[in-house]
Design a protein around this motif. Structure first.
Motif, PDB file in Angstrom:
ATOM      1  N   GLY A  96       0.810  -1.212   0.000  1.00  0.00           N
ATOM      2  CA  GLY A  96       0.000   0.000   0.000  1.00  0.00           C
ATOM      3  C   GLY A  96       0.840   1.258   0.000  1.00  0.00           C
ATOM      4  O   GLY A  96       2.059   1.216   0.214  1.00  0.00           O
ATOM      5  N   HIS A  97       0.167   2.398  -0.267  1.00  0.00           N
ATOM      6  CA  HIS A  97       0.818   3.706  -0.296  1.00  0.00           C
ATOM      7  C   HIS A  97       1.973   3.762  -1.297  1.00  0.00           C
ATOM      8  O   HIS A  97       2.915   4.527  -1.121  1.00  0.00           O
ATOM      9  CB  HIS A  97       1.333   4.096   1.104  1.00  0.00           C
ATOM     10  CG  HIS A  97       0.235   4.325   2.092  1.00  0.00           C
ATOM     11  ND1 HIS A  97       0.414   4.201   3.451  1.00  0.00           N
ATOM     12  CD2 HIS A  97      -1.070   4.650   1.924  1.00  0.00           C
ATOM     13  CE1 HIS A  97      -0.721   4.448   4.072  1.00  0.00           C
ATOM     14  NE2 HIS A  97      -1.636   4.722   3.167  1.00  0.00           N
ATOM     15  N   GLY A  98       1.903   2.971  -2.333  1.00  0.00           N
ATOM     16  CA  GLY A  98       2.928   3.008  -3.370  1.00  0.00           C
ATOM     17  C   GLY A  98       4.248   2.359  -2.990  1.00  0.00           C
ATOM     18  O   GLY A  98       5.210   2.424  -3.753  1.00  0.00           O
ATOM     19  N   GLU A  99       4.302   1.713  -1.822  1.00  0.00           N
ATOM     20  CA  GLU A  99       5.543   1.078  -1.381  1.00  0.00           C
ATOM     21  C   GLU A  99       5.651  -0.345  -1.932  1.00  0.00           C
ATOM     22  O   GLU A  99       4.643  -0.980  -2.249  1.00  0.00           O
ATOM     23  CB  GLU A  99       5.604   1.044   0.151  1.00  0.00           C
ATOM     24  CG  GLU A  99       5.592   2.420   0.805  1.00  0.00           C
ATOM     25  CD  GLU A  99       5.737   2.339   2.310  1.00  0.00           C
ATOM     26  OE1 GLU A  99       6.125   1.252   2.808  1.00  0.00           O
ATOM     27  OE2 GLU A  99       5.454   3.339   2.985  1.00  0.00           O
ATOM     28  N   GLN A 118      -9.687  -5.742  12.331  1.00  0.00           N
ATOM     29  CA  GLN A 118      -8.787  -5.391  13.427  1.00  0.00           C
ATOM     30  C   GLN A 118      -7.564  -4.636  12.898  1.00  0.00           C
ATOM     31  O   GLN A 118      -6.923  -5.045  11.933  1.00  0.00           O
ATOM     32  CB  GLN A 118      -8.330  -6.656  14.149  1.00  0.00           C
ATOM     33  CG  GLN A 118      -7.306  -6.424  15.244  1.00  0.00           C
ATOM     34  CD  GLN A 118      -7.832  -5.552  16.374  1.00  0.00           C
ATOM     35  OE1 GLN A 118      -8.812  -5.923  17.020  1.00  0.00           O
ATOM     36  NE2 GLN A 118      -7.213  -4.414  16.601  1.00  0.00           N
ATOM     37  N   LEU A 119      -7.255  -3.518  13.540  1.00  0.00           N
ATOM     38  CA  LEU A 119      -6.074  -2.724  13.176  1.00  0.00           C
ATOM     39  C   LEU A 119      -4.861  -3.257  13.914  1.00  0.00           C
ATOM     40  O   LEU A 119      -4.899  -3.471  15.125  1.00  0.00           O
ATOM     41  CB  LEU A 119      -6.306  -1.250  13.530  1.00  0.00           C
ATOM     42  CG  LEU A 119      -5.156  -0.285  13.232  1.00  0.00           C
ATOM     43  CD1 LEU A 119      -4.909  -0.174  11.728  1.00  0.00           C
ATOM     44  CD2 LEU A 119      -5.452   1.099  13.832  1.00  0.00           C
ATOM     45  N   LEU A 150       1.284   0.472  10.481  1.00  0.00           N
ATOM     46  CA  LEU A 150      -0.116   0.239  10.832  1.00  0.00           C
ATOM     47  C   LEU A 150      -0.761  -0.431   9.628  1.00  0.00           C
ATOM     48  O   LEU A 150      -0.554  -0.019   8.484  1.00  0.00           O
ATOM     49  CB  LEU A 150      -0.841   1.556  11.111  1.00  0.00           C
ATOM     50  CG  LEU A 150      -0.668   2.213  12.479  1.00  0.00           C
ATOM     51  CD1 LEU A 150      -1.421   3.534  12.512  1.00  0.00           C
ATOM     52  CD2 LEU A 150      -1.155   1.292  13.592  1.00  0.00           C
ATOM     53  N   ALA A 151      -1.553  -1.477   9.859  1.00  0.00           N
ATOM     54  CA  ALA A 151      -2.142  -2.200   8.734  1.00  0.00           C
ATOM     55  C   ALA A 151      -3.460  -2.846   9.115  1.00  0.00           C
ATOM     56  O   ALA A 151      -3.694  -3.196  10.280  1.00  0.00           O
ATOM     57  CB  ALA A 151      -1.172  -3.254   8.220  1.00  0.00           C
ATOM     58  N   LEU A 172      -1.427  -1.262   4.248  1.00  0.00           N
ATOM     59  CA  LEU A 172      -0.830  -0.187   5.048  1.00  0.00           C
ATOM     60  C   LEU A 172      -1.790   0.997   5.149  1.00  0.00           C
ATOM     61  O   LEU A 172      -2.405   1.410   4.161  1.00  0.00           O
ATOM     62  CB  LEU A 172       0.483   0.284   4.409  1.00  0.00           C
ATOM     63  CG  LEU A 172       1.646  -0.712   4.448  1.00  0.00           C
ATOM     64  CD1 LEU A 172       2.777  -0.234   3.530  1.00  0.00           C
ATOM     65  CD2 LEU A 172       2.150  -0.888   5.868  1.00  0.00           C
ATOM     66  N   VAL A 173      -1.931   1.550   6.346  1.00  0.00           N
ATOM     67  CA  VAL A 173      -2.781   2.726   6.565  1.00  0.00           C
ATOM     68  C   VAL A 173      -2.012   3.731   7.416  1.00  0.00           C
ATOM     69  O   VAL A 173      -0.996   3.402   8.039  1.00  0.00           O
ATOM     70  CB  VAL A 173      -4.111   2.354   7.253  1.00  0.00           C
ATOM     71  CG1 VAL A 173      -4.936   1.445   6.366  1.00  0.00           C
ATOM     72  CG2 VAL A 173      -3.857   1.705   8.606  1.00  0.00           C
TER      73      VAL A 173
END
Length: 227
Positions: A34-37, A60-61, A73-74, A95-96
């Motif tokens: 996520g986030h382009g990674e 669940q985080l 954080l995911a 990913l968040v």
């Protein structure tokens, strides 16, 4: 929903063989993306992950601390389970960031009892919403208390917590309340099925006799002409 801290290790073995060895070691193969990674392959402790999912559900985080120094954080995006053993086979983690809004499916739980002599017919058991990734509700309560036959509850009728936005169609029907059939109705329906069968057979027999009679008459009418 509070975040759960969980440790992880980088994963260097891939393929089915590597995944089996990871699971035999009491860990679950997973990938962070996520986030382009670039995707990061990790292994999570199976028991800790399973316990967190049982408590918090599929949304669940997780605050993940990888042994190579990576912290993230995911949210679980996809969870693969073994249908026989009911164990986790593989996990995709999205990913968040704190304050970031995400769209997820939240379970809907029915609360209360509808009116007497009714049937409650759930149509959908989750609702698509958008909310802060760190403040996702674990479920949404939907009251059916005292609802009479003929009632319908749509997505737009659900009271959402502050900061949670409905993404699903507000006209989407979640629950339908219908009248429970009486003993007399059930008995009448059963009797109707029994009575229809002989009638249908009689009609078919009559049609067969008519067709045979018409054929015989046609044959007799044609006989002199052929002679």
């Amino acid at each position: 929903m509070s975040e759960v801290k969980i440790s992880a290790e980088p994963r260097t073995e891939f393929g089915k063989g590597g995944a089996r060895r990871t699971r035999r070691a009491g860990k679950v193969p997973a990938v962070l993306y996520g986030h382009g990674e670039a995707p990061k392959h990790i292994a999570l402790p199976a028991r800790e992950f399973a316990a967190a999912i049982r408590r918090g559900g599929a949304n669940q985080l997780f605050a993940i601390d990888v042994s190579d120094g990576t912290q993230a954080l995911a949210l679980p995006k996809a969870i693969q389970r073994d249908p026989i053993k009911d164990t986790f086979e593989h996990i995709d983690l999205l990913l968040v960031r704190r304050g970031e809004k995400v769209t997820v499916e939240i379970p809907v739980q029915l609360v209360g009892e509808a009116a007497r002599d009714t049937l409650v017919m759930p149509q959908i058991d989750t609702l698509s919403v958008s909310a802060d990734a760190t403040r996702l509700p674990d479920h949404l309560d939907l009251s059916i208390e005292g609802l009479p036959s003929g009632s319908q509850i749509t997505a737009g009728d659900v009271k959402l917590p502050e900061g949670v936005e409905l993404i699903a169609d507000p006209e989407q029907v979640l629950v339908v309340i219908t009248g429970a059939p009486t003993a007399e109705q059930l008995e009448a329906e059963g009797a109707g099925v029994i009575e229809e069968t002989p009638a249908e057979e009689s009609e078919e027999a009559a049609e067969g006799e008519t067709a045979e009679g018409e054929t015989a008459e046609a044959t007799e009418a044609e006989a002199p002409a052929q002679a």
